[in-house]
Motif scaffolding. Structure first.
Motif, PDB file in Angstrom:
ATOM      1  N   PHE A  34       0.834  -1.198   0.000  1.00 30.61           N
ATOM      2  CA  PHE A  34       0.000   0.000   0.000  1.00 30.61           C
ATOM      3  C   PHE A  34       0.875   1.256   0.000  1.00 30.61           C
ATOM      4  N   ASP A  35       1.894   1.274   0.838  1.00 32.25           N
ATOM      5  CA  ASP A  35       2.800   2.417   0.893  1.00 32.25           C
ATOM      6  C   ASP A  35       3.499   2.630  -0.444  1.00 32.25           C
ATOM      7  N   GLN A  36       3.847   1.541  -1.101  1.00 31.21           N
ATOM      8  CA  GLN A  36       4.495   1.632  -2.402  1.00 31.21           C
ATOM      9  C   GLN A  36       3.554   2.205  -3.450  1.00 31.21           C
ATOM     10  N   LEU A  37       2.338   1.709  -3.499  1.00 31.44           N
ATOM     11  CA  LEU A  37       1.401   2.124  -4.538  1.00 31.44           C
ATOM     12  C   LEU A  37       0.745   3.474  -4.255  1.00 31.44           C
ATOM     13  N   TYR A  38       0.366   3.711  -3.021  1.00 33.62           N
ATOM     14  CA  TYR A  38      -0.378   4.931  -2.692  1.00 33.62           C
ATOM     15  C   TYR A  38       0.549   6.130  -2.510  1.00 33.62           C
ATOM     16  N   PHE A  39       1.649   5.954  -1.770  1.00 31.32           N
ATOM     17  CA  PHE A  39       2.557   7.059  -1.488  1.00 31.32           C
ATOM     18  C   PHE A  39       3.737   7.130  -2.459  1.00 31.32           C
ATOM     19  N   GLY A  40       3.848   6.147  -3.347  1.00 33.08           N
ATOM     20  CA  GLY A  40       4.921   6.171  -4.337  1.00 33.08           C
ATOM     21  C   GLY A  40       6.292   5.850  -3.775  1.00 33.08           C
ATOM     22  N   GLU A  41       6.360   5.192  -2.631  1.00 33.77           N
ATOM     23  CA  GLU A  41       7.636   4.809  -2.026  1.00 33.77           C
ATOM     24  C   GLU A  41       8.119   3.510  -2.656  1.00 33.77           C
ATOM     25  N   LEU A  42       8.961   3.614  -3.665  1.00 36.99           N
ATOM     26  CA  LEU A  42       9.467   2.408  -4.313  1.00 36.99           C
ATOM     27  C   LEU A  42      10.468   1.711  -3.399  1.00 36.99           C
ATOM     28  N   PRO A  43      10.359   0.392  -3.260  1.00 34.89           N
ATOM     29  CA  PRO A  43      11.281  -0.321  -2.372  1.00 34.89           C
ATOM     30  C   PRO A  43      12.672  -0.455  -2.990  1.00 34.89           C
ATOM     31  N   CYS A  44      13.680  -0.289  -2.149  1.00 32.87           N
ATOM     32  CA  CYS A  44      15.060  -0.471  -2.586  1.00 32.87           C
ATOM     33  C   CYS A  44      15.358  -1.969  -2.668  1.00 32.87           C
ATOM     34  N   PRO A  45      16.505  -2.370  -3.209  1.00 30.65           N
ATOM     35  CA  PRO A  45      16.827  -3.798  -3.284  1.00 30.65           C
ATOM     36  C   PRO A  45      16.826  -4.501  -1.923  1.00 30.65           C
ATOM     37  N   LEU A  46      17.324  -3.817  -0.885  1.00 33.08           N
ATOM     38  CA  LEU A  46      17.302  -4.435   0.443  1.00 33.08           C
ATOM     39  C   LEU A  46      15.869  -4.606   0.946  1.00 33.08           C
ATOM     40  N   CYS A  47      15.009  -3.643   0.637  1.00 31.07           N
ATOM     41  CA  CYS A  47      13.593  -3.753   1.022  1.00 31.07           C
ATOM     42  C   CYS A  47      12.928  -4.935   0.316  1.00 31.07           C
ATOM     43  N   LEU A  48      13.261  -5.116  -0.956  1.00 29.60           N
ATOM     44  CA  LEU A  48      12.710  -6.245  -1.704  1.00 29.60           C
ATOM     45  C   LEU A  48      13.177  -7.575  -1.111  1.00 29.60           C
TER      46      LEU A  48
END
Length: 187
Positions: free
Chosen positions: A30-44
Motif C-alpha cells: 500500500f505504501d508503495q502504490l499509494y505514497f509512491g515509495e518504491l522499495p530499494c533492493p534491500l527492502c525487496l
C-alpha cells in the motif's frame, strides 16, 4: 477438526502469524502504490524473507505441521532479519536521515527487524506446542492463504515493473521495467 470447532492453539498460532505477514506485506505494498515509495533492493529482499515465512505457514495450514516447514520459516526469518539489520546499520550514523518514510518514528527496515524477531520467537513457541494439529480449511484460513498468494503475485509483478529483468536501482525513483516495456512495445 470439525467444521464448527475452535482451532488448536498451534493452528491459531500459524494463522495469526500468517495474518501478521499478510498485514506487513499489505502495508508495504500500500505504501508503495499509494505514497509512491518504491522499495530499494534491500527492502525487496526483506519482503522475500516474509514471503518464505508465509509459504512455510501456508504449508503448515494446508498439509499439517512439519519441522521442515518451520525450518523454512526460520531460514526465511534469519535471511530477512540479516538484511533488515544490514539496512539499519547502513543508516545508524548521526545525521543520517535513513531511507524512505517513517512509521511511528521508525523506518520500515527497523520495523521489519522487530517483526522478524517476533516471528522467529513465534515459530519457536509453535515448535514447542504439544498439539501439532494445524490443518485448516476454514473460511478464515482460506481467506488468509488467498490474500497471501495475491500479495506475493502483486509484489512479483510490481518488482518486475520496477526493476525489469536486470538489477534494481539502489535508490529507485521510477518503474524502470514499465518504462522499458512501454518503449519496447510502444504503448
Amino acid at each position: 477438526m470439525s467444521k464448527h470447532s475452535f482451532p488448536s492453539l498451534a493452528a491459531l498460532g500459524n494463522q495469526l502469524a500468517l495474518l501478521a505477514i499478510v498485514g506487513t506485506l499489505s502495508y508495504a505494498f500500500f505504501d508503495q502504490l499509494y505514497f509512491g515509495e518504491l522499495p530499494c533492493p534491500l527492502c525487496l529482499m526483506q519482503r522475500i524473507g516474509f514471503v518464505i515465512i508465509g509459504f512455510a505457514l501456508v504449508l503448515n495450514i494446508r498439509c499439517g505441521a512439519h519441522s521442515a516447514h518451520y525450518g523454512w520459516g526460520i531460514i526465511g526469518g534469519l535471511v530477512g532479519m540479516t538484511v533488515s539489520l544490514r539496512q539499519v546499520l547502513l543508516h545508524i550514523l548521526p545525521g543520517d536521515k535513513g531511507f524512505g518514510k517513517t512509521f511511528l518514528e521508525l523506518h520500515f527496515y527497523t520495523w521489519a527487524f522487530v517483526a522478524y524477531l517476533g516471528l522467529l520467537a513465534g515459530i519457536a513457541i509453535l515448535l514447542m506446542l504439544p498439539n501439532r494439529d494445524v490443518r485448516s480449511r476454514s473460511w478464515f484460513a482460506n481467506a488468509l492463504i488467498i490474500a497471501f498468494i495475491l500479495l506475493v503475485l502483486g509484489n512479483l509483478v510490481s518488482t518486475l515493473l520496477e526493476c525489469g529483468i536486470g538489477a534494481c536501482a539502489d535508490d529507485p525513483s521510477k518503474y524502470e521495467g514499465w518504462l522499458w516495456l512501454r518503449s519496447r512495445f510502444n504503448f
